[in-house]
Structures are given as structure tokens and as C-alpha cells.
Design an enzyme around this catalytic site. Structure first.
Site, PDB file in Angstrom:
ATOM      1  N   THR A  79      -5.340 -10.755  -4.021  1.00 16.56           N
ATOM      2  CA  THR A  79      -4.736 -11.414  -2.855  1.00 16.56           C
ATOM      3  C   THR A  79      -4.857 -10.547  -1.596  1.00 16.56           C
ATOM      4  O   THR A  79      -4.755 -11.073  -0.495  1.00 16.56           O
ATOM      5  CB  THR A  79      -3.237 -11.747  -3.092  1.00 16.56           C
ATOM      6  N   GLY A  80      -5.071  -9.261  -1.750  1.00 20.33           N
ATOM      7  CA  GLY A  80      -5.289  -8.390  -0.586  1.00 20.33           C
ATOM      8  C   GLY A  80      -6.650  -8.698   0.018  1.00 20.33           C
ATOM      9  O   GLY A  80      -7.510  -9.300  -0.638  1.00 20.33           O
ATOM     10  N   TYR A  95       7.770 -14.023 -11.199  1.00 19.28           N
ATOM     11  CA  TYR A  95       7.958 -13.055 -10.119  1.00 19.28           C
ATOM     12  C   TYR A  95       9.383 -12.490 -10.157  1.00 19.28           C
ATOM     13  O   TYR A  95       9.570 -11.275 -10.195  1.00 19.28           O
ATOM     14  CB  TYR A  95       7.681 -13.755  -8.789  1.00 19.28           C
ATOM     15  N   ARG A 154       3.156 -19.224   3.016  1.00 21.04           N
ATOM     16  CA  ARG A 154       4.425 -18.717   3.538  1.00 21.04           C
ATOM     17  C   ARG A 154       4.816 -19.510   4.772  1.00 21.04           C
ATOM     18  O   ARG A 154       3.955 -19.953   5.541  1.00 21.04           O
ATOM     19  CB  ARG A 154       4.308 -17.246   3.925  1.00 21.04           C
TER      20      ARG A 154
HETATM   21  N1  UDP Z   1       8.572 -23.902   3.309  1.00 20.64           N
HETATM   22  C1  UDP Z   1       8.415 -25.102   3.974  1.00 20.64           C
HETATM   23  N2  UDP Z   1       7.159 -25.487   4.322  1.00 20.64           N
HETATM   24  C2  UDP Z   1       6.059 -24.729   4.069  1.00 20.64           C
HETATM   25  C3  UDP Z   1       6.224 -23.489   3.419  1.00 20.64           C
HETATM   26  C4  UDP Z   1       7.510 -23.106   3.043  1.00 20.64           C
HETATM   27  O1  UDP Z   1       9.393 -25.822   4.247  1.00 20.64           O
HETATM   28  O2  UDP Z   1       4.946 -25.160   4.426  1.00 20.64           O
HETATM   29  C5  UDP Z   1       9.928 -23.469   2.910  1.00 20.64           C
HETATM   30  C6  UDP Z   1      10.074 -23.141   1.427  1.00 20.64           C
HETATM   31  O3  UDP Z   1      10.390 -24.312   0.695  1.00 20.64           O
HETATM   32  C7  UDP Z   1      11.219 -22.153   1.446  1.00 20.64           C
HETATM   33  C8  UDP Z   1      11.064 -21.434   2.779  1.00 20.64           C
HETATM   34  O4  UDP Z   1      10.235 -22.275   3.577  1.00 20.64           O
HETATM   35  O5  UDP Z   1      12.445 -22.822   1.429  1.00 20.64           O
HETATM   36  C9  UDP Z   1      10.411 -20.062   2.678  1.00 20.64           C
HETATM   37  O6  UDP Z   1       9.233 -20.190   1.904  1.00 20.64           O
HETATM   38  P1  UDP Z   1       8.222 -19.001   1.694  1.00 20.64           P
HETATM   39  O7  UDP Z   1       7.177 -19.487   0.780  1.00 20.64           O
HETATM   40  O8  UDP Z   1       7.800 -18.441   3.006  1.00 20.64           O
HETATM   41  O9  UDP Z   1       9.064 -17.846   0.991  1.00 20.64           O
HETATM   42  P2  UDP Z   1      10.210 -17.787  -0.125  1.00 20.64           P
HETATM   43  O10 UDP Z   1      11.390 -17.278   0.615  1.00 20.64           O
HETATM   44  O11 UDP Z   1      10.476 -19.160  -0.674  1.00 20.64           O
HETATM   45  O12 UDP Z   1       9.692 -16.856  -1.139  1.00 20.64           O
END
Ligand code: UDP
Length: 329
Positions: free
Chosen positions: A43-44, A153, A194
Site C-alpha cells: 500500500t506504500g 485490523y 479515507r
Molecule cells: N466515510 C464516508 N464516505 C466515504 C469514506 C468514508 O462517509 O467516502 C465515512 C466512514 O463511513 C467513516 C468515516 O467517514 O464513518 C471515516 O472513514 P475513514 O475510512 O476515513 O476512517 P475510519 O475512521 O472509519 O477508519
């Protein structure tokens, strides 16, 4: 934090080609250390290391930490940041994720014993699962589903904390555990799902921002420079302070609010598309950072709006240069 330290260390950064890893390598080089980046490149990315490759104190080894480390490494400090960290990426190969967290940490701890090196484990707010205490203090033991899609994880990182603690107790390893909360900034992967990077890329491409659930779930987002400073302070803290210690921002924000602010930066009307909430997606997340404030004299300095603007500009430049190759969902 000063950019020059008096004693140069030989520092191994595993996961050094990832988002946090590359920022950490850069900072350590500016402090005068010799930095060895170890990365499997699953992934890097090479792109993250572009500006570091020519540095005389920097070297890269392609290696997956689930295998024992090469026997010609003599680090005085080890930062373990090796593991896919976004839910999309760590769920893509869950068995490899848990092996990285458990077997990988075991291999690094063995190296730390051999070399009498300090070792810092990048743990995560995910050890709290869907928290029933808010904000989360380090004494809270979490609410984690052991058989869900995030478990590879969450449980992997929990086991890594156990390994770190047992090696410290029984083998005198100088171990440090950082529980890293959501971090964002320039250099994030555009396509790992993310929330901040996804929303910014969607806005730059004129697409609707994909909000999961009703967007009322919260996160607290720490700008990358603040996080790196916290990690370095923890590594160099007094030997008796092992943590775990929360590192993150205490400014809690809903996902819908992030979408609104990103649309604001793009000078667009808020344009969101609601999608189903993924399983086990935590409803709340915010660190109690009393311990970090007390032991490390650390707290985040960058306000979310300022950090978001810098991140937006970074992605905007990548898009202009045509290096924003993949299109996020
Ligand atoms: N999220 C979202 N839309 C996206 C990506 C993420 O609404 O396109 C939401 C996801 O459901 C979570 C939050 O944003 O509630 C943070 O997600 P991320 O994957 O960044 O990190 P997490 O804190 O879940 O590991």
C-alpha cells in the site's frame, strides 16, 4: 520542536513509504538521523519517497515484515508503521493484515531485543472499536467485535499492543505504544477510501461526495505534522513511559460537516450522495489526550480548517499535474 538533535540515531521506519511513514522519514532526516525505510509497497508508494531518495542518509529496503528482517540492520530506534490503515485496504486481504499486525510486530520485537533498540508501535483508535465511553481515555478497554469485517485490523492491533507490553515486561524491551486517531494531510493516497482524501478528490472532479449513513458519525482529525511531532516526542520520552498514549485531535466533527467544508473549499454547493453505512463503522471517535499533554507536552496545533485547506491545495496541484491517477469511488 527543533530540527536538529545532538545525537544522530540509526532509525528503521517500517511502512516508511506510506502516508505517515514518508512524513516521518522526512522529518527524521531533517533532524540529522540516518533513516532506513522498510516497506512491502503493498500500500506504500514510491511517489511518497520521491523527494527523499537522493538524501545521503536515506535508504529503502523492499521487505514485508511478516518475514524476519534482514540480519544486516543495526537500528537504535524502530518505528513500526507497517500495516494497511484504511478500512478499504486492510479489508482487501484481512489475513495478511492480521499477520502484519501480529507476526510483523513479533519480528520487529525480536530485532529490538537483538539490537537493544527502542521500538514504537503505531497502534490505533480502532482498539476502542465502537466506543461506549466518550471521549476515549487510554484506560478504556474498548468495544470491539472479534468476528467482524474490521476485526483483522482492530484485533490485530490489540494483539500487537499485547506483544509490545509482554516484550517490555519479560525481555526489557524499550517499547512505546501510540494510539493514533484519524490523521489527514498532503500525501494521502487518493484511492484508499479515507474520508478526507475521498471527499476532496470527488469535489475536484465535480462528483457528488459519498456520505455513508446519514453522516452524523463523528471523527476527530489530526493534521499530519502534529501527528509526526507526537510520535517523535513519544519515541524520545523517558524510558519508563511506555503508553499506550492517545495521539489525535480533540476537535470532533461529523462526516456531513466535513463534506460541507470540502464543498466550501471547492466553491461548490453541498453536493452529497448518501450510501449505506459499512458494518461496524464507529459512530463516535474522539481522544482524551490528557496523558499526551502531561507526559509529552504535546497537543495538536493545526486547526481543521487550516489543515483541510492545505490538503485540498495539495490534491488540487496533483490533479493539475495529472498525478491523481486513480479515481476514488
Ligand atoms: N466515510 C464516508 N464516505 C466515504 C469514506 C468514508 O462517509 O467516502 C465515512 C466512514 O463511513 C467513516 C468515516 O467517514 O464513518 C471515516 O472513514 P475513514 O475510512 O476515513 O476512517 P475510519 O475512521 O472509519 O477508519
Amino acid at each position: 520542536m527543533s530540527d536538529i538533535t545532538t545525537e544522530a540515531e540509526v532509525i528503521l521506519v517500517t511502512g516508511g513509504a506510506g502516508f505517515l511513514g514518508a512524513h516521518l522519514c522526512r522529518k527524521l532526516l531533517t533532524q540529522g538521523h540516518q533513516v532506513i525505510c522498510v516497506d512491502s509497497f503493498l500500500t506504500g508508494s514510491e511517489e511518497n519517497l520521491d523527494s527523499l531518495q537522493a538524501h545521503p542518509n536515506f535508504s529503502v529496503i523492499e521487505h514485508d515484515i511478516i518475514n524476519p528482517l534482514p540480519n544486516n540492520l543495526y537500528p537504535t530506534q524502530i518505528y513500526n508503521l507497517a500495516c494497511a490503515a484504511s478500512p478499504r485496504r486492510y479489508q482487501a486481504d484481512p489475513i495478511h493484515t492480521i499477520r502484519t499486525c501480529v507476526q510483523g510486530v513479533f519480528n520487529l520485537l525480536e530485532l529490538a531485543v537483538e539490537q537493544n533498540a527502542r521500538i514504537l508501535q503505531a497502534s490505533t483508535s480502532e482498539v476502542y472499536g465502537g466506543p461506549k465511553e466518550h471521549p476515549q481515555h487510554e484506560s478504556y478497554h474498548g468495544n470491539v467485535n472479534p468476528v467482524g469485517i474490521r476485526s483483522c485490523y482492530d484485533e490485530g492491533k490489540r494483539c500487537a499492543e499485547t506483544l509490545m507490553s509482554d516484550y517490555a515486561r519479560t525481555r526489557d524491551v524499550k517499547a512505546k505504544i501510540a494510539r493514533i486517531f484519524n490523521t489527514y494531510g498532503p500525501g494521502m493516497a487518493p484511492d484508499d477510501g479515507r474520508v478526507v482524501s475521498t471527499f476532496i478528490c470527488q469535489a475536484l472532479q465535480g462528483k457528488a461526495l459519498t456520505v455513508y449513513g446519514d453522516g452524523s458519525q463523528t471523527r476527530s482529525l489530526c493534521y499530519v505534522d502534529d501527528m509526526i511531532e507526537g510520535l517523535i516526542l513519544l519515541m524520545n520520552s523517558v524510558e519508563t513511559f511506555r503508553g499506550p498514549v492517545n495521539l489525535g485531535n480533540t476537535e470532533e466533527i461529523s462526516i456531513l460537516d466535513i463534506a460541507r467544508r470540502v464543498c466550501g473549499l471547492a466553491r461548490q454547493k453541498t453536493n452529497v450522495e448518501f450510501r449505506p453505512l459499512p458494518a461496524d463503522d464507529p459512530g463516535l471517535r474522539c481522544p482524551d489526550i490528557t496523558l499526551a499533554r502531561h507526559h509529552l507536552h504535546w497537543k495538536p496545533k493545526v486547526l481543521f480548517d487550516d489543515g483541510l485547506k492545505k490538503t485540498y491545495e495539495h490534491f488540487s496541484q496533483r490533479m493539475e499535474k495529472g498525478t491523481l491517477a486513480s479515481s476514488p469511488m
